[in-house]
Design a protein around this motif. Structure first.
Motif, PDB file in Angstrom:
ATOM      1  N   VAL A 295      62.466  -6.147  25.380  1.00  0.00           N
ATOM      2  CA  VAL A 295      61.407  -6.595  26.587  1.00  0.00           C
ATOM      3  C   VAL A 295      60.151  -6.701  25.680  1.00  0.00           C
ATOM      4  O   VAL A 295      59.517  -7.747  25.955  1.00  0.00           O
ATOM      5  CB  VAL A 295      61.211  -5.350  27.468  1.00  0.00           C
ATOM      6  N   LYS A 296      59.730  -5.834  24.576  1.00  0.00           N
ATOM      7  CA  LYS A 296      58.799  -5.953  23.683  1.00  0.00           C
ATOM      8  C   LYS A 296      58.624  -7.234  23.318  1.00  0.00           C
ATOM      9  O   LYS A 296      57.459  -7.797  23.118  1.00  0.00           O
ATOM     10  CB  LYS A 296      58.456  -4.714  22.954  1.00  0.00           C
TER      11      LYS A 296
ATOM     12  N   TYR B  47      63.443  -2.700  34.758  1.00  0.00           N
ATOM     13  CA  TYR B  47      62.247  -3.861  34.752  1.00  0.00           C
ATOM     14  C   TYR B  47      62.719  -4.840  35.736  1.00  0.00           C
ATOM     15  O   TYR B  47      63.788  -4.735  36.320  1.00  0.00           O
ATOM     16  CB  TYR B  47      62.505  -4.602  33.223  1.00  0.00           C
TER      17      TYR B  47
ATOM     18  N   ASP C 200      64.392  -2.036  25.394  1.00  0.00           N
ATOM     19  CA  ASP C 200      63.271  -1.851  25.586  1.00  0.00           C
ATOM     20  C   ASP C 200      62.473  -2.757  24.254  1.00  0.00           C
ATOM     21  O   ASP C 200      61.712  -3.260  24.465  1.00  0.00           O
ATOM     22  CB  ASP C 200      62.795  -0.257  25.230  1.00  0.00           C
TER      23      ASP C 200
ATOM     24  N   ARG D  70      58.212  -9.970  25.792  1.00  0.00           N
ATOM     25  CA  ARG D  70      56.560 -10.056  26.355  1.00  0.00           C
ATOM     26  C   ARG D  70      55.767 -10.636  25.166  1.00  0.00           C
ATOM     27  O   ARG D  70      54.781 -11.521  25.823  1.00  0.00           O
ATOM     28  CB  ARG D  70      56.117  -8.687  26.612  1.00  0.00           C
TER      29      ARG D  70
ATOM     30  N   HIS E  95      57.491  -6.595  34.515  1.00  0.00           N
ATOM     31  CA  HIS E  95      57.059  -5.176  34.811  1.00  0.00           C
ATOM     32  C   HIS E  95      57.946  -3.943  34.772  1.00  0.00           C
ATOM     33  O   HIS E  95      59.269  -4.252  34.815  1.00  0.00           O
ATOM     34  CB  HIS E  95      56.878  -5.218  36.501  1.00  0.00           C
ATOM     35  N   THR E  96      57.407  -3.022  34.150  1.00  0.00           N
ATOM     36  CA  THR E  96      58.201  -1.591  33.953  1.00  0.00           C
ATOM     37  C   THR E  96      58.179  -0.875  34.945  1.00  0.00           C
ATOM     38  O   THR E  96      57.171  -0.411  35.392  1.00  0.00           O
ATOM     39  CB  THR E  96      57.667  -0.917  32.744  1.00  0.00           C
ATOM     40  N   HIS E  97      59.150  -0.209  35.485  1.00  0.00           N
ATOM     41  CA  HIS E  97      59.245   0.665  36.349  1.00  0.00           C
ATOM     42  C   HIS E  97      59.921   1.936  35.702  1.00  0.00           C
ATOM     43  O   HIS E  97      61.002   1.998  35.556  1.00  0.00           O
ATOM     44  CB  HIS E  97      60.099   0.235  37.462  1.00  0.00           C
ATOM     45  N   ARG E  98      59.109   2.823  35.759  1.00  0.00           N
ATOM     46  CA  ARG E  98      59.300   4.057  34.899  1.00  0.00           C
ATOM     47  C   ARG E  98      60.514   4.965  35.626  1.00  0.00           C
ATOM     48  O   ARG E  98      60.707   5.185  36.603  1.00  0.00           O
ATOM     49  CB  ARG E  98      58.125   4.990  34.727  1.00  0.00           C
TER      50      ARG E  98
ATOM     51  N   ARG F 156      68.292  -0.200  32.841  1.00  0.00           N
ATOM     52  CA  ARG F 156      68.664  -0.662  31.593  1.00  0.00           C
ATOM     53  C   ARG F 156      70.329  -0.650  31.604  1.00  0.00           C
ATOM     54  O   ARG F 156      70.676  -1.576  30.553  1.00  0.00           O
ATOM     55  CB  ARG F 156      67.973   0.533  30.600  1.00  0.00           C
TER      56      ARG F 156
END
Length: 230
Positions: free
Chosen positions: A198-199, A223, A195, A202, A216-219, A175
């Motif tokens: 990104v939403k 991203y 975030d 998407r 893809h989200t990488h916790r 981020r």
């Protein structure tokens, strides 16, 4: 929008150079080491490389040789050494210019522009504005992105976010990295801004391909983008 690869292990210098390049309309990717630069060069077509001679792993001269094994990439060296022997060696290895530290970032950008003009005059063409990556087509000059043949209606920051991810397909961008690349002029923005965008991005991609989710989200990390759109 020509793409510049900057390889410099001093963060303060890299930050000033990146700011100057992006302010003048260049796309710029920064690597701290030679190994990272080799990986970046394989993943993205850059129009010019700026290499620090004193890198911690692969020296700038050796890195230049490795990069030029792949293709005839224009190169500018950055160095703290002003010895004539070093300049001659760098130029003999194929470097097109040589800048000694400390230097003016604006002067470096002017040298980048001049070198690209010489290269384009010699080859008879400029870097392609539109580049394809899987399901995406990115017209950097026109600031337009198409997905599966459809033009995306993007806001300024949605475009910047997707363009940043497209510049490094498969790479995980934190981020903080995305904030720096996309929201650098919006000091009041925070991680939640990434975030949120990104939403919305998407949602626009799914409207065109409901079964695909290329972002893809990488916790805890950030991203990445699967350009193929699976």
């Amino acid at each position: 929008m020509p793409s510049i690869l900057l390889v410099e292990d001093e963060i303060a210098i890299a930050d000033t150079v990146l700011y100057a390049l992006r302010a003048e309309g260049f796309a710029a990717e920064h690597c701290l080491t030679g190994q990272a630069a080799l990986q970046a060069a394989r993943a993205v077509h850059h129009d010019l490389a700026i290499l620090d001679v004193g890198l911690p792993d692969i020296g700038g001269f050796a890195l230049c040789r490795e990069l030029r094994r792949e293709r005839d990439l224009p190169v500018i060296f950055l160095t703290a050494r002003d010895a004539e022997a070093d300049r001659v060696l760098g130029l003999e290895l194929g470097a097109d210019d040589y800048v000694v530290k400390p230097f003016s970032p604006r002067e470096l950008v002017a040298r980048v522009r001049a070198l690209l003009r010489r290269v384009h005059a010699a080859t008879g063409h400029a870097p392609a504005s539109t580049r394809s990556a899987g399901a995406f087509e990115h017209d950097a000059e026109g600031m337009r992105i198409r997905y599966r043949g459809h033009a995306l209606d993007l806001t300024r920051y949605e475009y910047g976010l997707l363009a940043a991810l497209l510049a490094r397909p498969g790479a995980v961008l934190s981020r903080a990295q995305l904030m720096d690349r996309v929201w650098g002029d919006a000091l009041e923005s925070g991680d939640r801004t990434v975030d949120t965008h990104v939403k919305t991005l998407r949602a626009k991609l799914r409207a065109l391909a409901p079964d695909d989710d290329p972002i893809h989200t990488h916790r805890g990390l950030g991203y990445s983008l699967d350009a193929a759109g699976h």
